[in-house]
Enzyme design. Structure first.
Site, short mmCIF file in Angstrom:
data_model
loop_
_atom_site.label_atom_id
_atom_site.label_comp_id
_atom_site.label_asym_id
_atom_site.label_seq_id
_atom_site.Cartn_x
_atom_site.Cartn_y
_atom_site.Cartn_z
N ASN A 12 1.20 -1.07 -0.02
CA ASN A 12 -0.66 -0.17 -0.10
C ASN A 12 1.07 1.20 0.08
O ASN A 12 1.53 1.46 0.88
CB ASN A 12 -1.31 -0.02 1.23
N ARG A 96 -2.73 -2.35 -3.53
CA ARG A 96 -3.81 -1.02 -3.33
C ARG A 96 -3.74 -0.27 -4.35
O ARG A 96 -2.34 0.87 -3.96
CB ARG A 96 -3.38 -0.69 -1.60
N HIS A 185 -12.36 3.34 0.21
CA HIS A 185 -12.41 2.12 1.00
C HIS A 185 -12.93 0.80 0.19
O HIS A 185 -13.47 -0.03 1.57
CB HIS A 185 -12.90 2.42 2.53
N ARG A 246 -11.25 15.80 6.82
CA ARG A 246 -12.01 16.72 5.26
C ARG A 246 -12.83 17.58 5.88
O ARG A 246 -13.46 16.57 6.83
CB ARG A 246 -11.60 15.38 4.08
N GLU A 389 -8.05 -5.16 5.45
CA GLU A 389 -7.72 -4.94 3.89
C GLU A 389 -6.83 -5.68 3.60
O GLU A 389 -6.39 -6.32 2.21
CB GLU A 389 -7.75 -3.39 3.76
#
Length: 403
Positions: A12, A96, A185, A246, A389
């Site tokens: 990742n 990823r 996600h 965010r 993940e």
């Protein structure tokens, strides 16, 4: 791939970091894991955990100039454990990739054409895809003979119907510039929705789940019978829930207003909404633990930030109940979702008429296992399901290369 190859290295690659795990898919064993941080700085750090041997965590600090140097350092750490990248047991490297657009709906073996398409999507994922590409190219240099597989964050959400995915803007403009809701996600939402169904003792095709992935980045999804039908993030990961830095949902006219009255450029507004908003913009902290500590100390600004965060979360839970019609479970996951009991309690409080409730004693339990935190009488199950993940990427990668 040799007949005995069953290991997958998951990478990742972020803009200044590389997270990695090495897994043996013969039995799902994690052999090693680690993180390279602050790539390109004098204070770079590599943290390596040799899970196969149960040895002590190894840390090294010092300048790591670029991703190529970072991956070579990772390869050296793996070799020190007898798990080198030259091992014939390594079946593939799974990457990823944040944005796959509409073209990539499944894990994909990377070739020049695939890499070119990932590059073409950089304008809609400028913070993520370039780093993913760098990781892919470096891994290709280290093992050019090995299958490199891209697993896309957006893929799980490509099942959304057009009426959920499209924005209400001029169709020709939207199509010309690939403007639509993509969602992110996805590997987490896919994994958690399946695990939630298993927790209920049902097949994913029988279950409707609202998944709340709450970390520094946060997103919600409505999953009907194993297929995503709605998600909170959009063209970029900015839309939706209040996040660590965010803003989430905001009137788009705010950007015009800031240009007109504050003279802010597009880049300055981008910086504001992505890096200086959310919890950190509201109260100066994006760590939920610190925010809760401040609330307990009577900090009104931290309390307001928390209340705004929870209010947005409730709005999405309610909206997705309406989208799904029937909800079997709400699942909390990721760093905040898995560990912040006050967030789970506050998000569900007041939703009893919708069949939702949290048992205080069950909610207070800390565990790394999937678990229900709703009382037996609740019509809708509330679950905490730790996401994985890396395992999801490894499973998808191995299924592709071993087919």
């Amino acid at each position: 791939m040799t007949a005995t190859a069953s290991r997958v290295l998951v990478l990742n690659s972020g803009s200044s970091s590389v997270k990695y795990q090495l897994l043996d898919m013969a039995d799902g064993t994690r052999l090693a894991a680690g993180l390279v941080e602050r790539i390109g700085e004098a204070t770079s750090r590599l943290t390596h955990t040799p899970l196969a041997t149960g040895g002590e965590v190894r840390e090294a600090e010092g300048p790591i100039a670029d991703h190529e140097s970072a991956l070579k350092a990772v390869a050296d750490e793996l070799s020190a454990d007898g798990l080198g990248l030259d091992s014939p047991e390594l079946a593939a490297i799974g990457h990823r990739v944040v944005h796959g657009g509409l073209k990539f709906t499944v894990p994909t073996v990377i070739d020049d054409a695939v890499l070119k398409e990932i590059e073409r999507l950089v304008p809609v994922a400028p913070l993520h895809n370039p780093a993913n590409i760098t990781g892919i190219r470096t891994a290709q240099q280290l093992r050019p003979d090995l299958p490199q597989v891209a697993v896309f964050d957006t893929a799980f959400h490509t099942t959304m119907p057009e009426y959920a995915a499209r924005y209400a803007i001029d169709v020709e403009t939207a199509d010309a510039h690939r403007i639509r809701r993509y969602g992110f996600h996805g590997t987490s939402h896919a994994y958690v929705s399946r695990k939630t169904a298993a927790l209920l003792g049902k097949d994913p095709s029988e279950v409707n789940v609202i998944v709340l992935h709450l970390g520094n980045g946060a997103s919600a999804s409505a999953v009907a019978g194993g297929r995503c039908v709605e998600t909170s993030m959009g063209l970029t990961p900015l839309e939706g829930l209040v996040m660590g830095t965010r803003s989430g949902d905001i009137d788009p006219a705010v950007t015009f207003h800031l240009k007109r009255v504050a003279g802010m450029s597009a880049d300055e507004t981008d910086e504001l909404l992505n890096k200086k908003s959310g919890l950190v913009g509201l109260c100066g902290d994006n760590d939920m633990r610190e925010i809760r500590r401040r609330i307990d100390a009577g900090d009104a600004r931290a309390q307001l930030a928390f209340d705004i965060y929870i209010h947005r979360l409730k709005k999405y839970i309610g909206a997705y109940c309406a989208v799904l019609g029937r909800v079997d479970a709400v699942a909390f996951t990721a760093g905040v979702g898995e560990n912040a009991a006050p967030v789970r309690e506050a998000a569900i409080a007041g939703l009893e008429e919708m069949g939702l409730a949290v048992d205080a004693s069950l909610n207070a339990v800390r565990s790394g296992e999937p678990r229900l935190i709703s009382p037996e009488y609740a019509r809708v199950a509330v679950a905490v399901v730790p996401t994985d993940e890396e395992l999801e990427i490894a499973q998808q990668t191995y299924a592709l290369v071993s087919a």
